[in-house]
Structure formats: C-alpha cells, structure tokens
Design an enzyme around this catalytic site. Structure first.
Site, PDB file in Angstrom:
ATOM      1  N   LYS A   1     -11.061 -25.365  30.468  1.00  0.00           N
ATOM      2  CA  LYS A   1      -9.287 -24.719  29.810  1.00  0.00           C
ATOM      3  C   LYS A   1      -9.744 -25.996  29.020  1.00  0.00           C
ATOM      4  O   LYS A   1      -8.778 -25.653  28.073  1.00  0.00           O
ATOM      5  CB  LYS A   1      -8.718 -24.893  31.263  1.00  0.00           C
ATOM      6  CG  LYS A   1      -8.901 -24.310  32.568  1.00  0.00           C
ATOM      7  CD  LYS A   1      -7.251 -23.835  33.332  1.00  0.00           C
ATOM      8  CE  LYS A   1      -7.527 -23.137  34.505  1.00  0.00           C
ATOM      9  NZ  LYS A   1      -7.834 -21.933  34.424  1.00  0.00           N
TER      10      LYS A   1
ATOM     11  N   GLU B   1      -0.072 -29.829  32.959  1.00  0.00           N
ATOM     12  CA  GLU B   1       0.810 -28.950  31.757  1.00  0.00           C
ATOM     13  C   GLU B   1       1.545 -28.905  32.275  1.00  0.00           C
ATOM     14  O   GLU B   1       1.810 -29.353  33.706  1.00  0.00           O
ATOM     15  CB  GLU B   1       0.127 -27.625  32.153  1.00  0.00           C
ATOM     16  CG  GLU B   1      -1.332 -26.908  31.455  1.00  0.00           C
ATOM     17  CD  GLU B   1      -2.087 -25.725  31.610  1.00  0.00           C
ATOM     18  OE1 GLU B   1      -0.814 -24.918  31.890  1.00  0.00           O
ATOM     19  OE2 GLU B   1      -3.089 -25.863  31.602  1.00  0.00           O
TER      20      GLU B   1
ATOM     21  N   HIS C   1      -1.646 -18.179  42.736  1.00  0.00           N
ATOM     22  CA  HIS C   1      -1.825 -18.121  42.015  1.00  0.00           C
ATOM     23  C   HIS C   1      -3.103 -17.390  41.494  1.00  0.00           C
ATOM     24  O   HIS C   1      -4.370 -17.091  40.253  1.00  0.00           O
ATOM     25  CB  HIS C   1      -2.432 -19.429  41.190  1.00  0.00           C
ATOM     26  CG  HIS C   1      -1.184 -20.667  41.168  1.00  0.00           C
ATOM     27  ND1 HIS C   1      -0.275 -20.760  40.402  1.00  0.00           N
ATOM     28  CD2 HIS C   1      -1.362 -22.037  41.696  1.00  0.00           C
ATOM     29  CE1 HIS C   1       0.300 -21.929  41.244  1.00  0.00           C
ATOM     30  NE2 HIS C   1      -0.853 -22.429  41.883  1.00  0.00           N
TER      31      HIS C   1
ATOM     32  N   ARG D   1     -15.315 -12.490  30.517  1.00  0.00           N
ATOM     33  CA  ARG D   1     -15.915 -11.311  30.864  1.00  0.00           C
ATOM     34  C   ARG D   1     -15.105  -9.670  31.078  1.00  0.00           C
ATOM     35  O   ARG D   1     -13.895  -9.813  30.864  1.00  0.00           O
ATOM     36  CB  ARG D   1     -16.066 -11.688  32.478  1.00  0.00           C
ATOM     37  CG  ARG D   1     -15.396 -12.331  32.986  1.00  0.00           C
ATOM     38  CD  ARG D   1     -15.458 -12.653  34.716  1.00  0.00           C
ATOM     39  NE  ARG D   1     -14.482 -14.387  35.046  1.00  0.00           N
ATOM     40  CZ  ARG D   1     -12.976 -13.419  35.331  1.00  0.00           C
ATOM     41  NH1 ARG D   1     -12.680 -11.671  35.415  1.00  0.00           N
ATOM     42  NH2 ARG D   1     -12.397 -14.432  35.629  1.00  0.00           N
TER      43      ARG D   1
HETATM   44  P1  ADP Z   1      -7.131 -19.851  37.446  1.00  0.00           P
HETATM   45  O1  ADP Z   1      -8.264 -19.903  35.980  1.00  0.00           O
HETATM   46  O2  ADP Z   1      -7.507 -20.254  37.859  1.00  0.00           O
HETATM   47  O3  ADP Z   1      -7.090 -18.489  37.288  1.00  0.00           O
HETATM   48  P2  ADP Z   1      -4.936 -19.796  35.279  1.00  0.00           P
HETATM   49  O4  ADP Z   1      -4.742 -21.003  34.170  1.00  0.00           O
HETATM   50  O5  ADP Z   1      -5.448 -18.462  34.798  1.00  0.00           O
HETATM   51  O6  ADP Z   1      -6.265 -20.549  36.609  1.00  0.00           O
HETATM   52  O7  ADP Z   1      -3.659 -19.774  36.333  1.00  0.00           O
HETATM   53  C1  ADP Z   1      -3.470 -19.047  37.086  1.00  0.00           C
HETATM   54  C2  ADP Z   1      -2.334 -18.778  37.770  1.00  0.00           C
HETATM   55  O8  ADP Z   1      -1.539 -19.961  37.921  1.00  0.00           O
HETATM   56  C3  ADP Z   1      -1.201 -18.035  36.148  1.00  0.00           C
HETATM   57  O9  ADP Z   1      -1.622 -16.705  36.497  1.00  0.00           O
HETATM   58  C4  ADP Z   1       0.138 -18.474  37.023  1.00  0.00           C
HETATM   59  O10 ADP Z   1       0.638 -17.629  37.205  1.00  0.00           O
HETATM   60  C5  ADP Z   1       0.379 -20.042  36.643  1.00  0.00           C
HETATM   61  N1  ADP Z   1      -0.723 -20.728  36.545  1.00  0.00           N
HETATM   62  C6  ADP Z   1      -1.041 -21.414  34.957  1.00  0.00           C
HETATM   63  N2  ADP Z   1      -0.834 -21.971  34.727  1.00  0.00           N
HETATM   64  C7  ADP Z   1       0.627 -22.122  34.744  1.00  0.00           C
HETATM   65  C8  ADP Z   1       1.441 -23.431  33.885  1.00  0.00           C
HETATM   66  N3  ADP Z   1       1.928 -24.505  33.346  1.00  0.00           N
HETATM   67  N4  ADP Z   1       3.344 -23.045  34.690  1.00  0.00           N
HETATM   68  C9  ADP Z   1       2.809 -22.146  35.520  1.00  0.00           C
HETATM   69  N5  ADP Z   1       2.360 -21.751  35.888  1.00  0.00           N
HETATM   70  C10 ADP Z   1       0.935 -21.014  35.984  1.00  0.00           C
END
Ligand code: ADP
Length: 517
Positions: free
Chosen positions: A131, A215, A250, A307
C-alpha cells in the site's frame, strides 16, 4: 500499422494458448472453467485432499492433485502448480483471486517457466504490491490519496506526531495488507502504542511483513471502486464503478453496480483517474482501483487490486462484458474493442456473498456437510457457487460458499429481486449468511441507498437480532393447522380414520402449498 508489425510489439508472454490451468478452487475456479469452455479452451483443475470431490474438479477437462488440505501445502505451492501445468501441457495459468493471484514472484515464475500468466506482469504487481508503494506511485500520477504517510512507521512516538498533524481518529494499516487484516482505528494518543503492537503482530502473522503506516480515518465515506481492463497494445479502459460500502470489519459483504452516489460526470472522472493509475503501473489485464468517496464527492485512492475481484459479476451484468473471457483474450494478445468506452451502465446489479457464517452468533464460522441445497433461479438471477449437496464445509478455506447475483432494470427492482432470490435459497447442514442478507434487503436505509462504510457496523444489531425467520413462521403455521386438524378429528365419532380416508388433512395441504414434501 500493419497487422504483422502490431504483432511484433507484443510482449513475449502474451500469446495464444489452448489449455489453461486454473490455480484456485471453489466458485472462482468454476467461473474460469466456464469461461474456458465457452471459448473452446481446455481447462485443468488443481485440488487438495479436501477437494477431491469438489465441483471444480469434476467440471474441468482434467484435474491434478497437488497436496494436502491446508492451502500452504497445496493451493499456495506455486512451484508445484507450475510443474503440474507443464506436465499436463497447459500453456497458461489463471490464478483466480486470493491464494497466488497477487504474488509478484508467482507471476514472474510462471513467465520464467515459459507459460502465460493470466493477470498483470510481475512489475505491475510489484508497483501496487504494498500500500505504501502504491501511495508513492499515486503521488507521481497525480492521483489523490487519503492523507497520511507513504512509508512505514518507526515507532508509536512517530505515529502520534503524525496523528496530531492530521487529527484523530487515524487508521493504522499494514503496508502489505489485504482482507481488512492488520488495520486498527486509533481515537486518542494513549491508545497508539497498543494499537501499533496489535497491527504489527497481525500483519506479521498474515503477511510475514510487519510494516505499518498511518492514514487519516475518514468518517462516513463510501467504498467505490473502478474496474479497469488493459490490453497488450497500450489501451486501458474503465468499465465503471462498483459500490462496496456494505462491509463488516473492513470486509465487503454486499456489492452493487452502479453506485447510487456516482453521477455520469463523477464516473468519468474516477474512471480517468483509475486508468491513469493503471498506466503508471504499466498495468495489463483486469484490475481494480479502490477509492473512498466522501460526502462532498471528493475521492481518494486506497489501493489497486491486481487481479479479478470477487465482485466482478455485478460489472459484467451492467456492462454485458464477460470479464473472465476478456482476461483470457487480453492474455492472448487480443486488443480491447473501441466499443468498450465510453460506457453507460445498463440497469442495476447486486451481489450477496453467501458465507458459512452464523450472523446470529457473531458471524461464527459454521462447518458441516451440505445436506440439502436449493439454488435460486428465475429472471435476472445468477448463482456463482462452489458447493453442492454432499459438500463438506471445513475451516481450511475462505468461508465464502457462493455469490448470489441479480440484475434488475433499476435499483429498487434489483433489491426486490435479490429478496425474492434469497427467499428461494435453502442451504441445510450448515449455517449461512442468508437471513442476514434478507434483512439487509428489507432495511429502509439500504433500500434508499443511504449506505457508507460504517453503516453496517452501526446497523448490525437490528439486522442480526435472532427473530423467527420466514421458514420458522411457515413451520409455525403448519403446526397450527396440524393442531387444529387433531382437535377436529378428536371431535369426530371415528376419529382420524375418517379424515385420512376422506381427503388430505389440512396440515398436509398447508405443507404442500408451502412446497414442503
Ligand atoms: P484491505 O486491502 O485490507 O482490504 P483497504 O485499504 O482496501 O484494505 O481497506 C479496506 C476497507 O477499510 C475499505 O474498504 C474501507 O471501508 C476501510 N478503510 C480503509 N482505509 C480507510 C480510511 N482511511 N478511513 C476509513 N476507512 C478506511
């Protein structure tokens, strides 16, 4: 440019093939096998001890046993899978999602073995692999990211300093993260130390990498992602958005396309951004850029999934484009047609992930043997499933058993159709998430499209409180009819004999009218 010179510029690992090994299991293996069959390609399944009788093994043209039940001893053994492909003469490997699909080394090993990887080149996976690396690349490509760091944290003190700058709450995230693992929300400075420890430990266990960054935690956004498809001729298109805000811990549970919050202008803007991101990574094949979309219509890049996504069918239903077939075509060198862009979604599609989890018991995983299965059918209904009657559901693999997907001309009719399809679905022998999905389809806020990523956690209690599901109500009605019949029989001079001989008793009639035999 002549056809011949066009051909000459194709990368060496893009070429036609006739036999594909599917390095996965369950519904996604079946999905790829189906696409192969429709295109006249031969398919090869791989399977572990636990999957010897699995549907994907039977449906493929050939199958190769690759090891014991734990994924680390079978589906994650890339070298063994490549050997299997060579042995059976498969010229290409489709990784599905999960398992080896986003491993840079696997994409490279497939290429080095002289086979075609049906996915992006290893360099593109590497560019998006962590990331933090993706956030750095986004910066270069002028793609907005959630405020935060682009490198791993040294310690809790550094995390606190950064959090002060952006303001609490903040989110600690594993750089190597996926599936919502290694993520912790921190509301105040004194919680930072323990949250960082937990996030690091979780990340180390899940990904073998304990790098964690920070973040800003955004309250109330939607998760909106853009499907992209890039060919080997330098063309990359956006195929519209998916709304994936219904999440627990999440993790996505329900997805739809299009998003109720995306206008045609915003679709174009997000699509252009996703294409810019893909181009920056040298992307090829199908991929997804995930964004958070806030209430003011501002969006922030989260990550790129290099993917096919679990939720790809909702895009297929509103675009009419078969994404898996196009993954195969692009890997063979076929150019993306002009007609794919600009694209207006047609109607509305919704997907529910049917998992072996008990929503009324904290989504506890449920195991057992599927003793009965009734799969929904009828207009606009698609079932992408990996189970059948007799399937053993254990704890070795992901609890997702199937995806139920519906299409309707608009959102309301899609929601109604999903509700009807869920009512038709019966899985006996294990607990599933079916009733939870039914209640979401009945929920006023969901029906209005008033969802965001924290919506489900807030609403969960009212969606999972044990209450008699429709089936129990039916059984109660039948039991009532049965008792009434017994009372009537008792009042007749020769008891139940006359009733049996005369006509079907009321309870049996009730049971028949409910479809119970
Ligand atoms: P992963 O790769 O583990 O799925 P992501 O970065 O895609 O992680 O985040 C998964 C979920 O977590 C997102 O869809 C969102 O709902 C929540 N999320 C991620 N980053 C943030 C953020 N900065 N603020 C609020 N929610 C977040």
């Amino acid at each position: 440019m002549s056809a011949a010179s066009k051909k000459a510029v194709l990368p060496a690992d893009v070429r036609p093939f006739t036999k594909v090994l599917v390095a996965n299991r369950g519904e996604i293996a079946l999905r790829v096998i189906r696409a192969c069959r429709e295109m006249g390609l031969r398919s090869v399944a791989v399977y572990s001890d636990a999957d010897a009788r699995a549907p994907h093994v039977r449906e493929a043209d050939e199958a190769v046993h690759i090891g014991a039940a734990p994924a680390t001893e079978s589906y994650l053994l890339g070298d063994r899978i490549i050997d299997a492909a060579k042995r059976v003469g498969a010229e290409a490997i489709h990784p599905g999602y999960g398992f080896l699909s986003e491993r840079e080394w696997f994409s490279r090993a497939v290429r080095d073995a002289g086979l075609v990887f049906i996915g992006p080149p290893p360099e593109a996976i590497a560019a998006m692999g962590s990331k933090t690396a993706a956030r750095q690349l986004a910066g270069k490509a002028r793609v907005p990211i959630v405020p935060g760091t682009t490198e791993g944290l040294a310690d809790a003190a550094e995390a606190r300093t950064i959090a002060e700058r952006f303001g609490y709450p903040v989110l600690l995230k594993a750089a190597a993260g996926g599936g919502g693992k290694g993520m912790r929300v921190v509301h105040k400075p004194e919680d930072m130390e323990s949250a960082l420890d937990t996030a690091r430990r979780e990340a180390k266990n899940a990904f073998g990498d304990d790098s964690v960054y920070v973040e800003k935690y955004i309250v109330g956004p939607r998760h909106v992602e853009i499907q992209v498809l890039a060919d080997a001729h330098g063309r990359c298109v956006s195929l519209g958005e998916r709304e994936c805000s219904v999440q627990r811990r999440h993790q996505k549970m329900i997805e739809e396309a299009p998003s109720p919050a995306v206008s045609p202008e915003l679709r174009r803007e997000m699509g252009d951004t996703a294409v810019r991101m893909a181009a920056a990574a040298g992307y090829r094949n199908a991929g997804t850029c995930e964004f958070l979309l806030d209430r003011d219509g501002k969006f922030y890049f989260l990550e790129m999934n290099t993917r096919l996504q679990v939720e790809h069918p909702v895009t297929e239903l509103v675009t009419g484009i078969d994404l898996v077939q196009w993954q195969l075509r692009v890997a063979m060198g076929e150019p993306i047609p002009e007609s794919f862009e600009p694209l207006t979604p047609r109607g509305w599609a919704i997907e529910c992930r049917i998992t072996s989890e008990d929503p009324n018991n904290g989504f506890l995983p449920s195991t057992g043997r599927v003793s009965f299965l009734r799969v929904p059918a009828g207009p606009g209904v698609r079932w992408d499933g990996g189970i059948e009657i007799g399937s053993e559901v254990g704890l070795f693999y992901d609890p997702m058993l199937a995806k139920l997907i519906v299409w309707g001309p608009d959102r309301n009719s899609a929601v109604d159709r999903m509700h009807r399809a869920l009512l038709e679905l019966t899985v006996d022998g294990i607990e599933t998430s079916r009733d939870f999905h039914l209640r979401v389809m009945e929920d006023d806020e969901f029906r209005r499209g008033a969802i965001e990523i924290q919506w489900l956690e807030r609403r969960l209690a009212s969606l999972t409180t044990p209450r008699p599901p429709a089936d129990v109500a039916r059984v109660a009605a039948i039991a009532g009819a049965l008792l009434a019949e017994r009372d009537r029989s008792a009042r007749r001079p020769n008891g139940g004999v006359a009733a049996r001989n005369a006509e079907e008793p009321a309870w049996l009639r009730a049971a028949r009218s409910e479809g119970i035999r």
